[in-house]
Design a protein around this motif. Sequence first.
Motif, PDB file in Angstrom:
ATOM      1  N   TYR A   6      12.222   4.481 -11.177  1.00 13.63           N
ATOM      2  CA  TYR A   6      11.564   4.427  -9.873  1.00 13.63           C
ATOM      3  C   TYR A   6      10.174   4.972 -10.121  1.00 13.63           C
ATOM      4  CZ  TYR A   6      12.063   4.624  -4.704  1.00 13.63           C
ATOM      5  OH  TYR A   6      11.989   4.409  -3.360  1.00 13.63           O
ATOM      6  N   ALA A   7       9.168   4.121 -10.137  1.00 11.27           N
ATOM      7  CA  ALA A   7       7.818   4.576 -10.482  1.00 11.27           C
ATOM      8  C   ALA A   7       6.794   4.109  -9.466  1.00 11.27           C
ATOM      9  CB  ALA A   7       7.434   4.069 -11.865  1.00 11.27           C
ATOM     10  N   LEU A   8       5.950   5.032  -9.072  1.00  7.53           N
ATOM     11  CA  LEU A   8       4.762   4.739  -8.277  1.00  7.53           C
ATOM     12  C   LEU A   8       3.645   4.548  -9.295  1.00  7.53           C
ATOM     13  CD1 LEU A   8       4.025   4.792  -5.218  1.00  7.53           C
ATOM     14  CD2 LEU A   8       3.358   7.160  -5.559  1.00  7.53           C
ATOM     15  N   CYS A   9       2.865   3.477  -9.156  1.00  8.18           N
ATOM     16  CA  CYS A   9       1.904   3.158 -10.211  1.00  8.18           C
ATOM     17  C   CYS A   9       0.707   2.387  -9.653  1.00  8.18           C
ATOM     18  CB  CYS A   9       2.591   2.344 -11.305  1.00  8.18           C
ATOM     19  SG  CYS A   9       3.397   0.846 -10.699  1.00  8.18           S
ATOM     20  N   GLN A  10      -0.255   2.121 -10.520  1.00  9.42           N
ATOM     21  CA  GLN A  10      -1.418   1.323 -10.110  1.00  9.42           C
ATOM     22  C   GLN A  10      -1.049  -0.143  -9.968  1.00  9.42           C
ATOM     23  OE1 GLN A  10      -4.474   2.271 -12.972  1.00  9.42           O
ATOM     24  NE2 GLN A  10      -5.398   3.748 -11.572  1.00  9.42           N
ATOM     25  N   VAL A  29      -5.421  11.071  -4.599  1.00  9.80           N
ATOM     26  CA  VAL A  29      -6.556  11.859  -4.130  1.00  9.80           C
ATOM     27  C   VAL A  29      -7.545  10.878  -3.514  1.00  9.80           C
ATOM     28  CG1 VAL A  29      -8.436  13.399  -4.786  1.00  9.80           C
ATOM     29  CG2 VAL A  29      -6.219  13.593  -5.919  1.00  9.80           C
ATOM     30  N   VAL A  30      -7.915  11.128  -2.258  1.00 14.15           N
ATOM     31  CA  VAL A  30      -8.829  10.245  -1.544  1.00 14.15           C
ATOM     32  C   VAL A  30     -10.032  11.046  -1.046  1.00 14.15           C
ATOM     33  CG1 VAL A  30      -6.989   8.662  -0.868  1.00 14.15           C
ATOM     34  CG2 VAL A  30      -7.608  10.540   0.653  1.00 14.15           C
ATOM     35  N   PRO A  31     -11.176  10.388  -0.824  1.00 13.93           N
ATOM     36  CA  PRO A  31     -12.364  11.121  -0.382  1.00 13.93           C
ATOM     37  C   PRO A  31     -12.322  11.538   1.082  1.00 13.93           C
ATOM     38  CG  PRO A  31     -12.880   8.794  -0.667  1.00 13.93           C
ATOM     39  CD  PRO A  31     -11.468   8.993  -1.139  1.00 13.93           C
ATOM     40  N   SER A  32     -11.597  10.786   1.945  1.00  8.15           N
ATOM     41  CA  SER A  32     -11.541  11.112   3.368  1.00  8.15           C
ATOM     42  C   SER A  32     -10.347  10.418   4.019  1.00  8.15           C
ATOM     43  CB  SER A  32     -12.840  10.681   4.060  1.00  8.15           C
ATOM     44  OG  SER A  32     -12.991   9.278   3.964  1.00  8.15           O
ATOM     45  N   PHE A  33     -10.058  10.853   5.242  1.00  5.07           N
ATOM     46  CA  PHE A  33      -8.983  10.250   6.031  1.00  5.07           C
ATOM     47  C   PHE A  33      -9.557   9.703   7.322  1.00  5.07           C
ATOM     48  CE2 PHE A  33      -6.520  12.850   3.189  1.00  5.07           C
ATOM     49  CZ  PHE A  33      -5.408  12.054   2.952  1.00  5.07           C
ATOM     50  N   PRO A  34      -8.988   8.642   7.848  1.00  6.30           N
ATOM     51  CA  PRO A  34      -7.874   7.875   7.321  1.00  6.30           C
ATOM     52  C   PRO A  34      -8.255   7.196   6.003  1.00  6.30           C
ATOM     53  CG  PRO A  34      -8.806   6.747   9.206  1.00  6.30           C
ATOM     54  CD  PRO A  34      -9.520   8.054   9.076  1.00  6.30           C
ATOM     55  N   ALA A  35      -7.238   6.916   5.177  1.00  9.57           N
ATOM     56  CA  ALA A  35      -7.482   6.332   3.857  1.00  9.57           C
ATOM     57  C   ALA A  35      -6.605   5.101   3.669  1.00  9.57           C
ATOM     58  CB  ALA A  35      -7.172   7.356   2.777  1.00  9.57           C
ATOM     59  N   ARG A  36      -7.174   4.119   3.018  1.00 10.15           N
ATOM     60  CA  ARG A  36      -6.408   2.929   2.636  1.00 10.15           C
ATOM     61  C   ARG A  36      -6.173   3.006   1.136  1.00 10.15           C
ATOM     62  NH1 ARG A  36      -5.217  -0.563   6.429  1.00 10.15           N
ATOM     63  NH2 ARG A  36      -6.421  -0.528   8.343  1.00 10.15           N
ATOM     64  N   VAL A  37      -4.895   2.904   0.748  1.00  8.07           N
ATOM     65  CA  VAL A  37      -4.507   3.080  -0.648  1.00  8.07           C
ATOM     66  C   VAL A  37      -3.722   1.853  -1.110  1.00  8.07           C
ATOM     67  CG1 VAL A  37      -3.235   4.557  -2.256  1.00  8.07           C
ATOM     68  CG2 VAL A  37      -4.393   5.576  -0.287  1.00  8.07           C
ATOM     69  N   SER A  38      -4.023   1.381  -2.310  1.00  2.78           N
ATOM     70  CA  SER A  38      -3.282   0.285  -2.930  1.00  2.78           C
ATOM     71  C   SER A  38      -2.514   0.838  -4.125  1.00  2.78           C
ATOM     72  CB  SER A  38      -4.233  -0.817  -3.386  1.00  2.78           C
ATOM     73  OG  SER A  38      -4.913  -1.356  -2.273  1.00  2.78           O
ATOM     74  N   PHE A  39      -1.255   0.421  -4.269  1.00  3.34           N
ATOM     75  CA  PHE A  39      -0.428   0.930  -5.359  1.00  3.34           C
ATOM     76  C   PHE A  39       0.753   0.000  -5.598  1.00  3.34           C
ATOM     77  CE2 PHE A  39       0.803   2.870  -1.393  1.00  3.34           C
ATOM     78  CZ  PHE A  39       2.176   2.769  -1.366  1.00  3.34           C
ATOM     79  N   GLY A  40       1.439   0.227  -6.694  1.00  4.07           N
ATOM     80  CA  GLY A  40       2.619  -0.551  -7.038  1.00  4.07           C
ATOM     81  C   GLY A  40       3.863   0.319  -7.054  1.00  4.07           C
ATOM     82  N   LEU A  41       4.996  -0.332  -6.913  1.00  6.48           N
ATOM     83  CA  LEU A  41       6.302   0.305  -7.065  1.00  6.48           C
ATOM     84  C   LEU A  41       7.086  -0.498  -8.091  1.00  6.48           C
ATOM     85  CD1 LEU A  41       7.326   0.871  -3.345  1.00  6.48           C
ATOM     86  CD2 LEU A  41       6.792   2.643  -5.007  1.00  6.48           C
ATOM     87  N   ALA A  42       7.648   0.188  -9.059  1.00  8.22           N
ATOM     88  CA  ALA A  42       8.472  -0.462 -10.076  1.00  8.22           C
ATOM     89  C   ALA A  42       9.871   0.133  -9.992  1.00  8.22           C
ATOM     90  CB  ALA A  42       7.882  -0.228 -11.462  1.00  8.22           C
TER      91      ALA A  42
END
Length: 126
Positions: A6-10, A29-42
């Motif tokens: 179970y991995a959170l990844c780019q 880590v994001v510069p400000s909120f609200p933040a939009r984040v893109s990521f993968g799940l394996a």
Amino acid sequence: MKVELYALCQGAFNSNGQLTIVNTIDNFVVPSFPARVSFGLALKLYILPEEEGEKVLSISILDKDNKSIIPPIPANLHVERFDKASHIALALNLQNVLFEKPGAYDVHLELDGNRLDNYAFEIEQR
């Protein structure tokens, strides 16, 4: 089913059952909120003999107050064991997921409405 990976990844990619995971992530880590984040799940799941048949796997993201960040993402699975070590490899890439505030979050994984596992992560501002 048993969760073996179970991995959170780019980024995560599944090519005929071969899972490619790009840069695992524990926290964002994001510069400000609200933040939009893109990521993968394996995910790599081990199929137990008694679990053959039609199944619904659902993935959702919740904050620490159990508020849904994205609606549950269902996947219909036809589960068959072809040998003594049968697995399912899944890759999901999410784009521009909106997080309103810093804190702890969970990726919940359910099989036929029952909790299978979860993955905790945090989003912080710097």
